[in-house]
Write an enzyme that holds these catalytic residues in place. Structure first.
Site, PDB file in Angstrom:
ATOM      1  N   GLU A 147      48.009  48.422  48.361  1.00 19.29           N
ATOM      2  CA  GLU A 147      48.276  48.359  46.928  1.00 19.29           C
ATOM      3  C   GLU A 147      46.922  48.181  46.252  1.00 19.29           C
ATOM      4  O   GLU A 147      46.435  47.075  46.076  1.00 19.29           O
ATOM      5  CB  GLU A 147      49.215  47.204  46.578  1.00 19.29           C
ATOM      6  CG  GLU A 147      49.716  47.280  45.144  1.00 19.29           C
ATOM      7  CD  GLU A 147      49.105  46.255  44.202  1.00 19.29           C
ATOM      8  OE1 GLU A 147      49.174  46.470  42.976  1.00 19.29           O
ATOM      9  OE2 GLU A 147      48.560  45.232  44.662  1.00 19.29           O
TER      10      GLU A 147
ATOM     11  N   ASP B  78      54.946  34.542  39.387  1.00 22.17           N
ATOM     12  CA  ASP B  78      54.482  35.926  39.318  1.00 22.17           C
ATOM     13  C   ASP B  78      55.408  36.852  40.118  1.00 22.17           C
ATOM     14  O   ASP B  78      54.955  37.695  40.897  1.00 22.17           O
ATOM     15  CB  ASP B  78      53.030  36.014  39.833  1.00 22.17           C
ATOM     16  CG  ASP B  78      52.386  37.370  39.555  1.00 22.17           C
ATOM     17  OD1 ASP B  78      52.887  38.109  38.684  1.00 22.17           O
ATOM     18  OD2 ASP B  78      51.384  37.694  40.214  1.00 22.17           O
TER      19      ASP B  78
ATOM     20  N   ASP C 175      49.258  43.538  49.301  1.00 24.78           N
ATOM     21  CA  ASP C 175      49.184  43.258  47.871  1.00 24.78           C
ATOM     22  C   ASP C 175      47.747  42.964  47.424  1.00 24.78           C
ATOM     23  O   ASP C 175      47.045  42.185  48.060  1.00 24.78           O
ATOM     24  CB  ASP C 175      50.078  42.044  47.567  1.00 24.78           C
ATOM     25  CG  ASP C 175      50.029  41.656  46.108  1.00 24.78           C
ATOM     26  OD1 ASP C 175      50.455  42.472  45.278  1.00 24.78           O
ATOM     27  OD2 ASP C 175      49.555  40.549  45.796  1.00 24.78           O
TER      28      ASP C 175
ATOM     29  N   GLN D  55      47.518  30.698  41.522  1.00 26.75           N
ATOM     30  CA  GLN D  55      47.365  31.615  42.665  1.00 26.75           C
ATOM     31  C   GLN D  55      45.921  31.503  43.140  1.00 26.75           C
ATOM     32  O   GLN D  55      45.008  32.022  42.501  1.00 26.75           O
ATOM     33  CB  GLN D  55      47.684  33.064  42.238  1.00 26.75           C
ATOM     34  CG  GLN D  55      49.174  33.316  42.038  1.00 26.75           C
ATOM     35  CD  GLN D  55      49.477  34.624  41.311  1.00 26.75           C
ATOM     36  OE1 GLN D  55      48.995  34.854  40.205  1.00 26.75           O
ATOM     37  NE2 GLN D  55      50.298  35.470  41.914  1.00 26.75           N
TER      38      GLN D  55
END
Ligand code: GLC
Length: 632
Positions: free
Chosen positions: A313, A128, A271, A239
């Protein structure tokens, strides 16, 4: 220049640390109480202060000095001279030393903030774009070493730039040591994740959970044979979401943050921060604990390394954006920066619809941010564009939100009549008909498809306008690598192993250094785009009006093709005029007197304004004008 003074002696380090604890302890403690309860808060706080103390003791002298400088300049991120640039290390400079070799290039553009995309050791194979971290303590081996990172940070600092890195804190790679130990049966590490023996809990959560990658990673849980359980995987199946309700996870991330800060990292991009807290019956995004945890992380960083800032983010709906910059008890205590996702979407919407009304309506509804917090303004980043147009905003203007979102996705994919765009559809979801968009700024604005001189002119002017919108808003504008040269989509994006089903790689081209070499030649298209942007950057750095503590207001819509921004800064007034159409448009001149800007020239070019016989300011196709008045 300040005069050279004899050194006034060393600072008492211990006293400095204690003063910071005194200043930030309440924020730290309050955040911990909210997440872990009053009973556990004291001991967790004591543990984190211990970690902070060790990091503080190990922090190199030059970074202690940087801390002091930034304590003296707490608004450093809000300065109109701040300009961001984001790139993949290998796509921009091959490796970390290569990036150091291109500092002059960045300086030429006026960059003061460099975001290098994830560069810590990821899992092998598809990762990713580095967002599946296998080791937070090592740099990706093909990019260099921790020592190279530290040395790059030093070179950037000497050149007046800050280093920005991602902190992936919602998940780790399945190959990360914690996940490996969990898979080997260690209970301590199994508790770092959300693992369920059967589908009962996952199904209960799924009932209200959306899917981030419905195309290539449907669902939010993955069966893992080694764990003999379902593990929470919001993004890809490799993930693994970490469990922040476990204070050991918090401890680990605090250590990671402070260790990286001691290498010279200035800003952490948090993130996917919206996702770090789960609550049944919700979409598990932006839960109150997310903000309390951010407050905790920031308080610890302010104590150990106050020159470090956080950037959220959170690519969420406009109504949910503000809490990431701090609302209510968290005002001014969470992230210093957050992506202005709504502005980004509305810029693309205005340019496609050639109409500013929806943007003015939606953006005017946003509540003010804390004066100490800063928007990050951008057109493109490494991700797709999700068409976050609210149904309710659209309905208030008598249009259908869904129809408008569909229009935008089709327009930017180039399959709408009259569209010059050549973007790609990302993650089409047949369940809700959602389509997102990939593509570089130049490709989306039609520079690729332009064949005639007039079409090229039009695309170049639209690019300048789009950049002016993010530079004239107030905040840190961040340029996505390649956009400064008007680079197009990478035609070969699907040919790299692991990338074939992720067309976000189309807008992550390698920087074209041939194109860059002729950036000062206005005879080339790349040179035109670059010079336009550089002109805007330079004009902006001369305008104190654009200091980010002040809000941008939107002026009344006299012409639906012209966006009017107003900034009432104590230094003076600023009015931005943006013609979002390929036609001539007008702005009633009497408004200038109303706002108290009698400037007769454009602050970007210095050229006089053009007027028609009715006393209107004439705007050329896609023209931008910045009118600025300095008070005496
Ligand atoms: C963020 C990143 C995106 C990534 C995701 C998971 O949204 O910007 O690229 O896929 O987090 O880490």
């Amino acid at each position: 220049m300040a005069p050279e003074l004899p050194n006034s002696g060393s600072i008492d380090r211990a006293a400095m640390f204690d003063a910071r604890v005194e200043r930030w302890y309440d924020d730290l403690h309050a955040g911990l109480v909210q997440v872990y309860g009053p009973r556990r808060a004291d001991s967790i706080a004591a543990d984190l202060l211990q970690v902070a103390r060790s990091a503080y003791d190990e922090r190199p002298d030059h970074l202690h000095r940087r801390d002091l400088q930034r304590i003296l300049e707490p608004d450093w991120l809000q300065d109109p001279r701040m300009l961001g640039y984001a790139a993949y290390t290998e796509r921009f400079g091959t490796d970390l030393n290569g990036v150091a070799g291109h500092i002059d290039y960045l300086r030429d553009l006026g960059v003061t903030y460099l975001h290098l995309m994830p560069l810590l050791q990821p899992r092998e194979g598809d990762n990713d774009g580095g967002y599946a971290v296998a080791d937070y303590r090592a740099v990706r081996s093909d990019l260099g070493t921790m020592a190279d990172l530290e040395s790059l940070a030093g070179s950037l600092h000497s050149a007046g730039m800050s280093l920005v890195l991602d902190l992936v804190l919602n998940h780790v790679a399945r190959e990360h040591e914690w996940a490996q130990k969990a898979r080997a049966g260690e209970k301590k590490y199994r508790d770092y994740f959300y693992v369920y023996r059967n589908r009962r809990e996952p199904n209960a959560y799924e009932a209200s959970l959306p899917e981030v990658f419905p195309d290539f990673a449907p669902g939010n849980f993955t069966w893992d044979e080694d764990l003999r359980g379902w593990v929470w995987t919001t993004f890809n199946e490799w993930q693994w979401d970490v469990n922040w309700s476990n204070p050991n996870v918090l401890h680990e991330y605090v250590e990671i943050i402070l260790a990286l800060a001691n290498q010279g990292v200035d800003v952490f991009r948090l993130d996917a921060i919206a996702f770090i807290w789960k609550r049944k019956g919700t979409d598990c995004q932006g839960q109150p604990e997310v903000h309390a945890l951010t407050q905790v992380l920031r308080a610890v960083a302010r104590i150990a390394c106050p020159s470090v800032a956080f950037k959220a983010e959170a690519i969420v709906a406009p109504t949910k954006l503000l809490p990431y910059l701090g609302q209510g008890t968290h005002a001014g205590k969470v992230s210093d920066l957050a992506y202005h996702n709504s502005l980004m979407v509305q810029i693309w919407s205005m340019l496609a619809a050639r109409d500013v009304r929806l943007a003015v309506h939606a953006l005017s509804k946003l509540p003010p941010k804390p004066t100490t917090a800063t928007w990050l303004t951008y057109l493109r980043c490494h991700d797709d564009i999700g068409w976050a147009i609210m149904d309710e905003d659209a309905a208030e203007l008598g249009i259908s939100g869904q129809a408008h979102r569909r229009f935008l996705a089709h327009w930017y994919a180039g399959d709408f009549d009259g569209s010059p765009a050549s973007g790609l559809v990302f993650q089409y979801n047949p369940v809700n008909d959602d389509r997102r968009t990939s593509g570089t700024t130049a490709s989306l604005l039609g520079l690729d498809s332009a064949t005639t001189k007039a079409e090229v002119e039009r695309a170049v002017a639209a690019l300048r306008l789009a950049h002016a919108l993010i530079l004239g808003w107030g905040g840190v504008p961040v340029i996505w690598s390649g956009d400064e040269l008007g680079q197009s989509n990478d035609a070969a994006w699907a040919q790299e192993p692991g990338h074939e089903d992720d067309n976000r790689w189309a807008h992550r081209p390698r920087l074209d250094w041939w194109r860059a070499a002729s950036r000062h030649d206005s005879g080339t298209v790349g040179g035109r785009v670059y010079q336009d942007l550089r002109g805007l950057v330079q004009a902006r750095s001369r305008l104190p009006h654009l200091h980010a503590s002040v809000e941008t207001e939107l002026g009344p819509v006299d012409d639906p093709g012209v966006l009017v921004t107003v900034r009432r800064h104590p230094a003076g007034r600023f009015v931005g005029l943006y013609n979002v159409t390929p036609e001539h448009r007008h702005w009633p001149g009497h408004r200038a007197h109303h706002y108290g800007v009698d400037a007769l020239s454009d602050a970007i070019t210095g050229e006089p304004l053009q007027w028609n016989e009715y006393g209107d300011v004439v705007l050329q196709p896609y023209q931008v004008l910045w009118l600025a008045e300095l008070r005496n």
